[in-house]
Structure formats: C-alpha cells, structure tokens
Design a protein around this motif. Sequence first.
Motif, PDB file in Angstrom:
ATOM      1  N   MET A   1       0.855  -1.162   0.000  1.00 14.78           N
ATOM      2  CA  MET A   1       0.000   0.000   0.000  1.00 14.78           C
ATOM      3  C   MET A   1       0.906   1.231   0.000  1.00 14.78           C
ATOM      4  N   ASP A   2       0.639   2.159  -0.913  1.00 16.72           N
ATOM      5  CA  ASP A   2       1.461   3.371  -0.944  1.00 16.72           C
ATOM      6  C   ASP A   2       0.871   4.449  -0.034  1.00 16.72           C
ATOM      7  N   ALA A   3       1.546   5.577   0.047  1.00 17.37           N
ATOM      8  CA  ALA A   3       1.159   6.633   0.987  1.00 17.37           C
ATOM      9  C   ALA A   3      -0.213   7.215   0.669  1.00 17.37           C
ATOM     10  N   ILE A   4      -0.525   7.349  -0.613  1.00 20.84           N
ATOM     11  CA  ILE A   4      -1.824   7.925  -0.994  1.00 20.84           C
ATOM     12  C   ILE A   4      -2.957   6.984  -0.591  1.00 20.84           C
ATOM     13  N   GLN A   5      -2.796   5.694  -0.831  1.00 23.11           N
ATOM     14  CA  GLN A   5      -3.827   4.724  -0.451  1.00 23.11           C
ATOM     15  C   GLN A   5      -4.010   4.699   1.067  1.00 23.11           C
ATOM     16  N   GLN A   6      -2.903   4.761   1.808  1.00 21.19           N
ATOM     17  CA  GLN A   6      -2.997   4.781   3.270  1.00 21.19           C
ATOM     18  C   GLN A   6      -3.716   6.032   3.739  1.00 21.19           C
ATOM     19  N   HIS A   7      -3.423   7.160   3.104  1.00 23.51           N
ATOM     20  CA  HIS A   7      -4.080   8.412   3.482  1.00 23.51           C
ATOM     21  C   HIS A   7      -5.580   8.327   3.198  1.00 23.51           C
ATOM     22  N   MET A   8      -5.956   7.763   2.066  1.00 25.64           N
ATOM     23  CA  MET A   8      -7.377   7.619   1.736  1.00 25.64           C
ATOM     24  C   MET A   8      -8.080   6.738   2.764  1.00 25.64           C
ATOM     25  N   LEU A   9      -7.448   5.651   3.161  1.00 26.08           N
ATOM     26  CA  LEU A   9      -8.028   4.759   4.155  1.00 26.08           C
ATOM     27  C   LEU A   9      -8.142   5.457   5.512  1.00 26.08           C
ATOM     28  N   ASP A  10      -7.100   6.177   5.915  1.00 23.69           N
ATOM     29  CA  ASP A  10      -7.134   6.905   7.187  1.00 23.69           C
ATOM     30  C   ASP A  10      -8.203   7.997   7.173  1.00 23.69           C
ATOM     31  N   THR A  11      -8.371   8.667   6.032  1.00 24.34           N
ATOM     32  CA  THR A  11      -9.392   9.702   5.909  1.00 24.34           C
ATOM     33  C   THR A  11     -10.784   9.094   6.024  1.00 24.34           C
ATOM     34  N   TYR A  12     -10.989   7.947   5.396  1.00 26.41           N
ATOM     35  CA  TYR A  12     -12.284   7.261   5.487  1.00 26.41           C
ATOM     36  C   TYR A  12     -12.581   6.851   6.932  1.00 26.41           C
ATOM     37  N   ARG A  13     -11.589   6.273   7.592  1.00 24.72           N
ATOM     38  CA  ARG A  13     -11.786   5.851   8.987  1.00 24.72           C
ATOM     39  C   ARG A  13     -12.077   7.043   9.891  1.00 24.72           C
ATOM     40  N   ALA A  14     -11.367   8.155   9.674  1.00 24.07           N
ATOM     41  CA  ALA A  14     -11.596   9.353  10.476  1.00 24.07           C
ATOM     42  C   ALA A  14     -13.017   9.875  10.254  1.00 24.07           C
ATOM     43  N   ALA A  15     -13.499   9.830   9.026  1.00 28.73           N
ATOM     44  CA  ALA A  15     -14.861  10.287   8.734  1.00 28.73           C
ATOM     45  C   ALA A  15     -15.887   9.388   9.412  1.00 28.73           C
TER      46      ALA A  15
END
Length: 63
Positions: A1-15
């Motif tokens: 998983m690259d940094a952008i995918q991790q950021h998208m996942l973290d953003t979804y979880r935060a939401a």
Amino acid sequence: MDAIQQHMLDTYRAAQLSEPAPPPPGRHDRAVLRDLYRHWLRHPPTRRTDDPDTSGPPSPSGV
C-alpha cells in the motif's frame, strides 16, 4: 500500500469516527528534514568507542 492509499483509508476511517482528517502525506516533510538537519548540526555523530578502528593498537594476543 502506498502513501496515498494509506491516506485515503485513514481519511475514510476518520470520517466514520467523526474525527478530523489526517494531514496529506508529505505535508510536513520539509520541516522534518530541516529539524533533523539542525539537530545534526548541534549534535554531530561521533565514532563509537567499541568500533575496532578506534580502539587503539591491537593487543599482543591478537584479539
């Protein structure tokens, strides 16, 4: 998983948890590198005392 995918996942979880979104990847890279460089200037690396190159002349036993 690259940094952008991790950021998208973290953003979804935060939401989902009603938490603030994390900062985008790379946002603080310049500040972190600048701080590390300044720390290195104040505390330059030194040779370790157990380094074989700096331990002095070899012992008579050759060890």
